[in-house]
Every structure is written in structure tokens, then in C-alpha cells.
Scaffold this motif. Sequence first.
Motif, PDB file in Angstrom:
ATOM      1  N   THR A  83       0.801  -1.229   0.000  1.00  0.00           N
ATOM      2  CA  THR A  83       0.000   0.000   0.000  1.00  0.00           C
ATOM      3  C   THR A  83       0.831   1.273   0.000  1.00  0.00           C
ATOM      4  N   ALA A  84       2.155   1.145  -0.162  1.00  0.00           N
ATOM      5  CA  ALA A  84       3.030   2.321  -0.148  1.00  0.00           C
ATOM      6  C   ALA A  84       2.843   3.148  -1.423  1.00  0.00           C
ATOM      7  N   ILE A  85       2.944   4.461  -1.268  1.00  0.00           N
ATOM      8  CA  ILE A  85       2.874   5.347  -2.436  1.00  0.00           C
ATOM      9  C   ILE A  85       4.168   6.150  -2.605  1.00  0.00           C
ATOM     10  N   GLN A  86       5.079   6.025  -1.631  1.00  0.00           N
ATOM     11  CA  GLN A  86       6.396   6.645  -1.766  1.00  0.00           C
ATOM     12  C   GLN A  86       7.355   6.011  -0.759  1.00  0.00           C
ATOM     13  N   TYR A  87       8.616   5.805  -1.196  1.00  0.00           N
ATOM     14  CA  TYR A  87       9.653   5.239  -0.319  1.00  0.00           C
ATOM     15  C   TYR A  87      10.835   6.195  -0.207  1.00  0.00           C
ATOM     16  N   LYS A  88      11.425   6.215   0.982  1.00  0.00           N
ATOM     17  CA  LYS A  88      12.661   6.980   1.193  1.00  0.00           C
ATOM     18  C   LYS A  88      13.516   6.298   2.247  1.00  0.00           C
ATOM     19  N   ILE A  89      14.828   6.267   1.997  1.00  0.00           N
ATOM     20  CA  ILE A  89      15.771   5.843   3.036  1.00  0.00           C
ATOM     21  C   ILE A  89      16.273   7.113   3.720  1.00  0.00           C
ATOM     22  N   LEU A  90      16.085   7.199   5.039  1.00  0.00           N
ATOM     23  CA  LEU A  90      16.545   8.360   5.805  1.00  0.00           C
ATOM     24  C   LEU A  90      17.966   8.114   6.320  1.00  0.00           C
ATOM     25  N   ASN A  91      18.661   9.188   6.622  1.00  0.00           N
ATOM     26  CA  ASN A  91      20.018   9.140   7.205  1.00  0.00           C
ATOM     27  C   ASN A  91      21.052   8.525   6.258  1.00  0.00           C
ATOM     28  N   LYS A  92      20.868   8.724   4.966  1.00  0.00           N
ATOM     29  CA  LYS A  92      21.797   8.128   3.997  1.00  0.00           C
ATOM     30  C   LYS A  92      23.224   8.611   4.186  1.00  0.00           C
ATOM     31  N   ALA A  93      23.387   9.833   4.657  1.00  0.00           N
ATOM     32  CA  ALA A  93      24.735  10.388   4.799  1.00  0.00           C
ATOM     33  C   ALA A  93      25.437   9.896   6.056  1.00  0.00           C
ATOM     34  N   LYS A  94      24.732   9.162   6.909  1.00  0.00           N
ATOM     35  CA  LYS A  94      25.295   8.792   8.213  1.00  0.00           C
ATOM     36  C   LYS A  94      25.764   7.346   8.302  1.00  0.00           C
ATOM     37  N   GLY A  95      25.599   6.556   7.260  1.00  0.00           N
ATOM     38  CA  GLY A  95      26.081   5.187   7.293  1.00  0.00           C
ATOM     39  C   GLY A  95      24.999   4.181   7.627  1.00  0.00           C
ATOM     40  N   PRO A  96      25.236   2.892   7.294  1.00  0.00           N
ATOM     41  CA  PRO A  96      24.212   1.849   7.421  1.00  0.00           C
ATOM     42  C   PRO A  96      23.739   1.585   8.838  1.00  0.00           C
ATOM     43  N   ALA A  97      24.519   1.970   9.852  1.00  0.00           N
ATOM     44  CA  ALA A  97      24.098   1.731  11.235  1.00  0.00           C
ATOM     45  C   ALA A  97      22.798   2.452  11.559  1.00  0.00           C
ATOM     46  N   VAL A  98      22.535   3.571  10.876  1.00  0.00           N
ATOM     47  CA  VAL A  98      21.329   4.342  11.187  1.00  0.00           C
ATOM     48  C   VAL A  98      20.440   4.558   9.961  1.00  0.00           C
ATOM     49  N   TYR A  99      20.718   3.869   8.838  1.00  0.00           N
ATOM     50  CA  TYR A  99      19.776   3.920   7.719  1.00  0.00           C
ATOM     51  C   TYR A  99      18.405   3.511   8.236  1.00  0.00           C
ATOM     52  N   SER A 100      17.372   4.244   7.833  1.00  0.00           N
ATOM     53  CA  SER A 100      16.012   3.901   8.255  1.00  0.00           C
ATOM     54  C   SER A 100      15.056   4.118   7.090  1.00  0.00           C
ATOM     55  N   LEU A 101      14.283   3.091   6.777  1.00  0.00           N
ATOM     56  CA  LEU A 101      13.323   3.174   5.684  1.00  0.00           C
ATOM     57  C   LEU A 101      12.024   3.822   6.162  1.00  0.00           C
ATOM     58  N   ARG A 102      11.478   4.684   5.317  1.00  0.00           N
ATOM     59  CA  ARG A 102      10.200   5.327   5.617  1.00  0.00           C
ATOM     60  C   ARG A 102       9.360   5.328   4.346  1.00  0.00           C
ATOM     61  N   ALA A 103       8.077   5.047   4.489  1.00  0.00           N
ATOM     62  CA  ALA A 103       7.194   5.025   3.322  1.00  0.00           C
ATOM     63  C   ALA A 103       5.896   5.769   3.611  1.00  0.00           C
ATOM     64  N   GLN A 104       5.473   6.571   2.636  1.00  0.00           N
ATOM     65  CA  GLN A 104       4.122   7.132   2.681  1.00  0.00           C
ATOM     66  C   GLN A 104       3.166   6.004   2.326  1.00  0.00           C
ATOM     67  N   ILE A 105       2.066   5.927   3.045  1.00  0.00           N
ATOM     68  CA  ILE A 105       1.126   4.820   2.903  1.00  0.00           C
ATOM     69  C   ILE A 105      -0.248   5.340   2.483  1.00  0.00           C
ATOM     70  N   ASP A 106      -0.887   4.590   1.603  1.00  0.00           N
ATOM     71  CA  ASP A 106      -2.295   4.846   1.309  1.00  0.00           C
ATOM     72  C   ASP A 106      -3.081   4.322   2.512  1.00  0.00           C
ATOM     73  N   ARG A 107      -3.507   5.245   3.336  1.00  0.00           N
ATOM     74  CA  ARG A 107      -4.041   4.904   4.655  1.00  0.00           C
ATOM     75  C   ARG A 107      -5.212   3.920   4.599  1.00  0.00           C
ATOM     76  N   ARG A 108      -6.196   4.200   3.767  1.00  0.00           N
ATOM     77  CA  ARG A 108      -7.374   3.332   3.707  1.00  0.00           C
ATOM     78  C   ARG A 108      -7.033   1.977   3.104  1.00  0.00           C
ATOM     79  N   ARG A 109      -6.187   1.946   2.099  1.00  0.00           N
ATOM     80  CA  ARG A 109      -5.801   0.668   1.506  1.00  0.00           C
ATOM     81  C   ARG A 109      -5.056  -0.199   2.517  1.00  0.00           C
ATOM     82  N   TYR A 110      -4.243   0.432   3.369  1.00  0.00           N
ATOM     83  CA  TYR A 110      -3.543  -0.326   4.408  1.00  0.00           C
ATOM     84  C   TYR A 110      -4.555  -0.996   5.334  1.00  0.00           C
ATOM     85  N   GLN A 111      -5.553  -0.233   5.768  1.00  0.00           N
ATOM     86  CA  GLN A 111      -6.582  -0.784   6.642  1.00  0.00           C
ATOM     87  C   GLN A 111      -7.301  -1.957   5.984  1.00  0.00           C
TER      88      GLN A 111
END
Length: 634
Positions: A79-107
Motif C-alpha cells: 500500500t506504499a505510495i512513496q519510499y525513502k531511506i533516511l540518514n543516507k549520509a550517516k552510514g548503514p548503522a542508522v539507515y532507516s526506511l520510511r514510506a508514505q502509505i495509502d491509509r485506507r488501503r492499508y486498513q
Amino acid sequence: MSRYDAGEYDVAVVGAGHAGCEAALAAARMGFKTVLFAINLDSVANMPCNPNIGGTAKGQLVREVDALGGSMGIIADKTAIQYKILNKAKGPAVYSLRAQIDRRRYQIEMKHELELCEKLDLKQGEIVDVLTEEEGSLPRISGVVTQTGAVYKCKCAILSTGTYLKGKVIIGDVSYSSGPDGVFAANFLSEKLSKLGYKLIRFKTGTPPRINRRTIDFSVMEKQPGDDIIVPFSFETEPKVMDQTPCYLTHTNSKTHDIILANLDKSPMYNGMIEGVGPRYCPSIETKVVRFKDKERHQIFVEPMGNETEEMYIQGMSSSLPEDVQVAFIKTVRGLEHCEFMRPAYAIEYDAIDARQLKLSLESRIVEGMFFAGQINGSSGYEEAAAQGIVAGINAGLKLQGKEPFIIDRSEGYIGVLIDDLVTLGTEEPYRMMTSRAEYRLLLRQDNADERLTPKGFEFGLISKKRYDKFVIKYDMVNKEIERISGIFISSKEEINNYLSEKGSTNINNGISLKELLRRPELKYADILILEKLGKPVDNESIRDILPTDVCEQVEINVKYEGYIKREHLQVEQFKKIEKRQLSIDFDYSAVFNLSLEAREKLNFVKPQSIGQASRISGVTPADITALLIHFKH
């Protein structure tokens, strides 16, 4: 109210938010007859606040839930409509994936997942009472009761009530009993919990307004696209290409701040109307303006709620000010001058328990067989809830099997850090997971969550044999490739040194292994394959055409950070030594006279399960730990 028998279950789960969904799925998939209750079935897996999943440290939690066999990551990928990896400049120890979600479709997708799950019944109904029976030193859970008098007998219960317990919505001087999004609050269960001996605390959270997309001027905002290369949440999701929906960035200004400051007397946050403690790391806009008076502007992200709705979420504008004041200050923001509200921002107060009354398994120390998960334990966030939910579900299943509980320690997962913090330290505000809370961040990366936890998920029956075999093959390939590049040496050649120069890397004079070259920060695994090819006299097919991308990623990270990883493993060994020194949860610390009075009080309240857990309790000093070691002759 007359009562009647409605059925018998192994596990009853109260509340169908993100904690309840994962708890119920885990228990049912382990083979136990499970019932899941929601006050309203339309609220199952609801996202009453931000329409996204993941983020800093939260992405790691979602990956860990997935590695154990949970569903949040799989449904998010659907149900994701956008993906982003956060903290790319800080190294893999703190890479964190975040996605915008189609809220109703997720439900819809999560609700359908629950409906299709064998041994799981999903029911609409408010639980107003829990039944116990005397057995041994503690009462034991025996059933739950709905508002219509239906009695569901159970051997274990998991309470995951979110923000519904005595929920109260507050907008300016208006307040009324309600759960999130206008769903009924749960007004009766708090009293029962209090009578059973649970210490209740009052917390508060909030959410921003929703605006009609047609009334927003995006042309004056900064477009925020998704990543070019999509990294999914679930280790099961195949790499995909999709059209991603953009978000937008704008800012508050002095006019915005002036209106807010001029109306602080109308803010429930500042006039005493709100009693609950709010999250420090997600403050309202009025709190930000007051706390950071020297800041000329604050970021505002305009995020879609889905692709089939015009509702836009105004990230950064949480507020409990009156609706007319909200409209006034939001219309000062560039691009929102002509916006039309669809839903106003609001604050919501709710009851939670002091999680220090739980074991690390999330089972209560007051009622046997009763588990707690999610915001009722003082946490905030969908991801924190799901993480606790799957652990509570697994442990309810293990308890019914007569097995030892499943406890993830702080060196094994962000889930372990989250639960240990809540159960050992408690919290005075809604708890948010952050990378800084984890001592072993390099070992607890989002990319290796499967290596850490998938064997456990397979052991519990939550990971299929097919998925487990695929996992084993993956790490076999990783180990073999590291071994392979360790044994391949290349010598100084003009083509090789020219390529190294292009990459800003030092030329080589003597033979060097590909593994040693990969340790150089400026070189990637793909560069190593090119250098390997340049070092051979005949054409050689690139290994990248053979190995999957996730295998290549693991090879690169493990080689580049090998020294740091070994160092953290040594630290973990020391940590494990003290964690293995078990304590009885029935012990009375009043008998240890060498302990300080504060330590005795805190230890008797928390009842730590190990010397390590005891050492993390606020108010317990190193001298107290020494006294414990002497007393127990560890």
C-alpha cells in the motif's frame, strides 16, 4: 447487564490497532484459537495520525517485525505510495526506511489478512471487563466481557487498547469523550484495571489538520520525491518499480507565530485544560513556537493520505488550539493561503499503564496470562506498537505451550531496546524509539534484521520453510562471497590504478586482495568487481550479474565495517555475562540490607529478571549492584 457465554478461545486480543493485529496474527499462526476485538471494525489497523510507516529507528522495528514473521512490512509494501531511506549520509548503522502509505488501503489489506487467517476470529465489540480466577499466588485471566454481556473465555489475553482508554478529544475549550477519528472511547476498562492493581498514567498525543488537496498551491512549495531505487520493508517483497506520489515542503513564518502566541490563552496545553503528558519528540506547533522563539520558521510537510482521496496531512502542525485559530495560522503558510479544512487538528488524552508492572515477555506481574502491548504500555507510534504486539502474541503462544518466554535483549534487536526501556525504566511521556537509544546500532541494522531474527520466527512457526530456506541460501552466498574476495589478489596494472584514481583512491604498488580494497570507504562492491575484471587477462562475467542485490549489500557492509562489528560483538559478550545472571521475580529486596532504601523500593516495584536489567533501573547505583552480586554470590 445480563451475561451469556459466547465461546472459548486460547487467546483474546483487546484492540485491533497495529499492536493488536500483530499479536492476534502471531497467536493464531502458532496454532491457537484467537479472537480479536475492535470497538469498530472500520478502525482496524487505523492510522489516526501520520499516513506513513517507518522513519528513523522505526524502520528498523518494521524490518524486525517482518523478520519474525509479522505482517506490517508486507502490508506496507502493498500500500506504499512513496519510499525513502533516511540518514543516507550517516552510514548503514542508522539507515532507516520510511514510506508514505495509502491509509485506507492499508486498513483494508490488514483487515482482510485478519479475516483470512485460520484460527482467528475478528469481532466488533467493546471489552468492558476482564475475568480472573484464583490460581496459585496470582489471579489468572479467565475471560473478557463485551458491552453487550457476551463472555468470551480465554487462557491468555492481550490488551492493546491504543489511545481508547477513557479517550478524550480536546480542541480549544471543547472536549468530549472519544477515541481517535471520532470512534467511541473505551470508558469502562480503566476502572477494572485499576481495581486489579495496575497503576494508570494519563498521556496525551495529538494530530494535525487535514486539508483538501484542491485548495493547496503546490507551485510555491518544494517538491519532495521518493528515492529512485525502491527498498521495500519486507524481506519477502520483490524489488519493484512504481510511480511514487510526491510530498511537499513549506514553512511557517512570523505571521504564523504571532497568531499562535496571541492565542496561547486559548490553548489547552497552556491553560491547564490538558492534564496528560505529551510526547517531547513530536511537539505541537504551539509548543515549538514557544520553546524555540528564536527560530524564524519551522518545516511543514504536506503529505498525501492516499491516491484515491484529496485529504492531505499537514505534518508539523499538530495543535489543540480552537479550530478558528487553526484556520487563521495555517492560512499564513505559503501555499496554504486558500486551504480548506477537512478535519481540524486535535489533542487526545488517554489512560496507559506503568509498564514496569510487566515482565520482559510483556506478561503482567499482577494477573497471570494477561499481556499488554502498544500505547497502553506508554509507547507512541504504529511501529513501536506492532513490535510489542508480535512479541506479546508469541509469548502468549509460548505460555500456552508451557515453554520459556521469548525475550529479545538489547543486543539482539531494537524491539529488545524498546521493551527493556519500557519495562525497566518506565516512561514519563509517550515513548518514541530512536537510534540513540540502542547501544549496538551497528549490529542492529535494518538490512540484517533477517539474520538476527528470522531463525526465531521459523522456530515459532511464523516463517514458512520456503522463506527460511531462501534466508539460509542468502547468507550462505554472503559468506562464500566474502571468502572468495578474500582469496583474490590483484597486482599493480595501469588500468587498475587509472580506475582507482578516477574513484579518488590510492594507487597500489603490490598485490592486494579484493577484500582489502573493499575496505576503502571510497570504493563500492561494484567497483571491486570491475577491478577484478581489469586484473584478469580474459573476459569474466561480473559476479553482480549472479548475486542478488541484498547479498551484495551484506558483503559490502560486513567487509567495510568488519573491525567495528567485531568490537561491538566483544561489547555484547560483556553485556551478555551480566544479563545471564538471573534474578527471581518473586524475591523481596527489603531483605538485602546493604541496598539503599531507594534501590529496595525500585527493585521491589520493577522485579528485574537479571542483574543487567537491575543495573538499568533509575535509582539503582553501581554500589547497589555490587551488594546484589555479593548477596546472590554471583
